[in-house]
Design an enzyme around this catalytic site. Sequence first.
Site, short mmCIF file in Angstrom:
data_model
loop_
_atom_site.label_atom_id
_atom_site.label_comp_id
_atom_site.label_asym_id
_atom_site.label_seq_id
_atom_site.Cartn_x
_atom_site.Cartn_y
_atom_site.Cartn_z
N SER A 9 0.87 -1.22 -0.15
CA SER A 9 -0.01 -0.02 0.00
C SER A 9 0.87 1.34 0.00
CB SER A 9 -1.00 -0.01 1.25
OG SER A 9 -1.49 1.29 1.24
N HIS A 34 -1.37 -1.43 -4.22
CA HIS A 34 -2.57 -0.89 -3.93
C HIS A 34 -2.20 0.87 -3.61
CE1 HIS A 34 -6.32 -1.58 -1.67
NE2 HIS A 34 -5.74 -0.82 -0.73
N ASP A 36 -4.58 3.86 -2.31
CA ASP A 36 -5.91 4.56 -1.68
C ASP A 36 -6.29 5.71 -1.97
OD1 ASP A 36 -6.34 2.14 0.12
OD2 ASP A 36 -4.13 2.52 0.95
N MET A 38 -8.76 8.54 -1.00
CA MET A 38 -9.60 9.02 0.05
C MET A 38 -10.33 10.39 0.01
SD MET A 38 -7.63 7.74 3.45
CE MET A 38 -6.88 6.08 3.42
N HIS A 67 -8.12 1.63 -4.60
CA HIS A 67 -9.28 1.36 -3.48
C HIS A 67 -9.78 2.72 -3.43
CE1 HIS A 67 -9.75 0.52 1.01
NE2 HIS A 67 -10.97 0.72 0.49
N MET A 69 -12.26 5.32 -1.49
CA MET A 69 -12.90 5.51 -0.17
C MET A 69 -13.65 6.89 -0.44
SD MET A 69 -9.91 4.03 2.12
CE MET A 69 -8.73 3.97 0.92
N MET A 138 -12.23 -5.18 4.67
CA MET A 138 -11.19 -4.15 5.36
C MET A 138 -11.14 -5.02 6.67
SD MET A 138 -10.47 -1.88 3.49
CE MET A 138 -9.35 -1.22 4.77
N ASP A 176 -7.20 -5.97 4.03
CA ASP A 176 -6.65 -4.65 4.03
C ASP A 176 -6.67 -4.00 5.39
OD1 ASP A 176 -5.35 -1.98 3.57
OD2 ASP A 176 -6.94 -1.63 2.13
C1 DX5 Z 1 -6.64 1.96 5.17
C2 DX5 Z 1 -6.05 1.63 3.75
C3 DX5 Z 1 -4.91 0.78 3.63
C4 DX5 Z 1 -3.79 1.20 4.32
C5 DX5 Z 1 -3.43 -0.17 5.19
O1 DX5 Z 1 -7.61 2.82 5.15
O2 DX5 Z 1 -7.06 1.07 2.96
O3 DX5 Z 1 -4.67 0.15 2.28
O4 DX5 Z 1 -2.79 1.74 3.63
O5 DX5 Z 1 -2.06 0.32 5.91
P1 DX5 Z 1 -1.44 -0.77 6.79
O6 DX5 Z 1 -0.98 -2.12 6.31
O7 DX5 Z 1 -0.42 0.15 7.47
O8 DX5 Z 1 -2.56 -0.97 7.99
ZN ZN Z 2 -6.73 0.27 0.84
#
Ligand code: DX5
Ligand code: ZN
Length: 217
Positions: A9, A34, A36, A38, A67, A69, A138, A176
């Site tokens: 990630s 990956h 993310d 947001m 991903h 969010m 998740m 994740d």
């Molecule tokens: C959290 C993200 C994850 C995050 C995981 O909202 O969706 O992808 O990067 O990070 P770790 O592995 O540090 O929990």
């Molecule tokens: Zn994620």
Amino acid sequence: MLAPILAPSLLASDHANLAAGARLAAELGLEWLHVDIMDGHFVPNLTFGPQTVAALRKHSALFFDVHLMLDQPDQFVELFARAGASQISIHVEPTYDHAATLRRIRALGCRCGLVLNPGTPAAAAEPFLADVDLVLAMTVQPGFGGQSFRRDVLPKITQLARWRAEHGLGFRLEVDGGVDLVTGPECRAAGADTFVIGTAFFGAKDPAVVARAVAGW
Ligand code: DX5
Ligand code: ZN
């Protein structure tokens, strides 16, 4: 059982040098990254947008596991597909036309995934299981890296894996949040095959050790 895939990630990498994070994954022989996204509404944090993904695409041929969010992911799938996403995963919790958005993602040439928050039951994904390439369970409340793994999600992973087998489906089952060399094998035992690892990868003394370990799960 599907072969394990490690998706590092990027959230846990140096945001002033995202291309270096992607390069590290590629140099270790990994295929996925990956990413993310947001929006500050669906989750209380912000990351980056399609322009950043497009810029990163110029530096990397990895499979971008994006991903989203977002409260309104349906409004953004086209932008991220154009930016170079390989797969786009959307949360089941917000209100929008999930089936149409999954179809749209595929029509745009990407693989599609459906994401469940820790408190969302497996049943919320059931109507879509035949139409997705991946289900992401998740294992933390999304929004931040570095949180503790939620073991209470393991039965849901088992349930999703059971449905997959019973219906002869081929979607990948991804986890994740808080995944590391201890919690990852627990997810694998429950039926997961795709492991997003942020802190435990980019924060590791030697990320190659993590890559080798996951390959043996
Ligand atoms: C959290 C993200 C994850 C995050 C995981 O909202 O969706 O992808 O990067 O990070 P770790 O592995 O540090 O929990
Ligand atoms: Zn994620």
